[in-house]
Design an enzyme around this catalytic site. Structure first.
Site, PDB file in Angstrom:
ATOM      1  N   CYS A   1      40.282  32.024  37.299  1.00 54.02           N
ATOM      2  CA  CYS A   1      41.606  31.970  37.911  1.00 54.02           C
ATOM      3  C   CYS A   1      41.779  33.055  38.963  1.00 54.02           C
ATOM      4  O   CYS A   1      42.366  32.805  40.018  1.00 54.02           O
ATOM      5  CB  CYS A   1      42.681  32.057  36.833  1.00 54.02           C
ATOM      6  SG  CYS A   1      42.666  30.592  35.760  1.00 54.02           S
TER       7      CYS A   1
ATOM      8  N   GLU B   1      47.039  28.727  35.829  1.00 48.61           N
ATOM      9  CA  GLU B   1      46.980  29.109  37.238  1.00 48.61           C
ATOM     10  C   GLU B   1      46.341  28.022  38.093  1.00 48.61           C
ATOM     11  O   GLU B   1      46.819  27.738  39.200  1.00 48.61           O
ATOM     12  CB  GLU B   1      46.169  30.407  37.421  1.00 48.61           C
ATOM     13  CG  GLU B   1      46.725  31.593  36.671  1.00 48.61           C
ATOM     14  CD  GLU B   1      46.080  31.823  35.312  1.00 48.61           C
ATOM     15  OE1 GLU B   1      45.878  32.991  34.946  1.00 48.61           O
ATOM     16  OE2 GLU B   1      45.775  30.841  34.604  1.00 48.61           O
TER      17      GLU B   1
ATOM     18  N   HIS C   1      43.472  25.546  33.173  1.00 49.98           N
ATOM     19  CA  HIS C   1      44.237  26.780  33.000  1.00 49.98           C
ATOM     20  C   HIS C   1      45.561  26.667  33.758  1.00 49.98           C
ATOM     21  O   HIS C   1      45.668  25.922  34.735  1.00 49.98           O
ATOM     22  CB  HIS C   1      43.453  27.974  33.547  1.00 49.98           C
ATOM     23  CG  HIS C   1      42.285  28.371  32.706  1.00 49.98           C
ATOM     24  ND1 HIS C   1      41.892  29.681  32.564  1.00 49.98           N
ATOM     25  CD2 HIS C   1      41.424  27.642  31.950  1.00 49.98           C
ATOM     26  CE1 HIS C   1      40.842  29.749  31.780  1.00 49.98           C
ATOM     27  NE2 HIS C   1      40.531  28.514  31.394  1.00 49.98           N
TER      28      HIS C   1
ATOM     29  N   CYS D   1      41.845  35.148  34.112  1.00 45.31           N
ATOM     30  CA  CYS D   1      40.413  35.246  33.814  1.00 45.31           C
ATOM     31  C   CYS D   1      39.649  35.261  35.144  1.00 45.31           C
ATOM     32  O   CYS D   1      40.248  35.177  36.223  1.00 45.31           O
ATOM     33  CB  CYS D   1      39.974  34.046  32.971  1.00 45.31           C
ATOM     34  SG  CYS D   1      39.991  32.483  33.894  1.00 45.31           S
TER      35      CYS D   1
END
Length: 165
Positions: free
Chosen positions: A88, A57, A55, A85
């Site tokens: 993260c 992040e 991801h 999410c």
């Protein structure tokens, strides 16, 4: 003044999201800022890397930690185009990031206020300041366009496979 600064850095996160878009990845971008300088950038690469951990992040947090030489990013602000999410948001709390700025919200999976707010749970040992909706329309439009194109590609593939039968 803070709004202008937030918009400047969100535009940089949008540049990262465009990199993901170009790879046909969900267009999510992130930058981490410390002392008014970008110290890390990241964008979604889950399909490219075949990893649920890739991801935007997470990539940016890893780079920022490497750059600062510390896992604690207490004096940093994270800018991300889509609400984090649960993974993260958890990483943001673990990294002790001071402030999080979100472009658009994610009502189906967001954990900065939509489904949950893991960033500001008082029972955790750290809470992040949270600002939402910065360039929200632009961030949201990019996501909508991406998924519209994805649906069109899938429909075209289905049509082509039916024609081949």
């Amino acid at each position: 003044m803070q709004k202008q600064t937030d918009e400047i850095y969100m535009k940089e996160a949008l540049k990262q999201a465009r990199k993901a878009y170009a790879l046909e990845e969900t267009p999510i971008g992130c930058v981490i800022v410390r002392e008014n300088r970008i110290i890390a950038r990241g964008y979604n690469r889950r399909n490219t890397e075949k990893s649920p951990l890739a991801h935007a992040e997470i990539a940016a947090i890893k780079k920022a930690s490497k750059k600062t030489g510390d896992w604690r990013l207490e004096d940093c602000t994270l800018y991300v185009t889509l609400e984090p999410c649960q993974m993260c948001a958890g990483a943001i709390v673990q990294a002790r990031i001071k402030r999080v700025v979100v472009g658009c919200m994610n009502p189906k999976a967001g954990c900065a206020g939509s489904v949950l707010n893991l960033l500001q749970m008082e029972s955790f040992n750290h809470q992040a300041e949270l600002t939402t909706g910065v360039l929200g329309e632009e961030c949201s439009e990019m996501m909508k366009q991406f998924f519209k194109e994805l649906r069109q590609k899938k429909a075209l593939c289905r049509q082509q496979s039916r024609e081949m039968e």
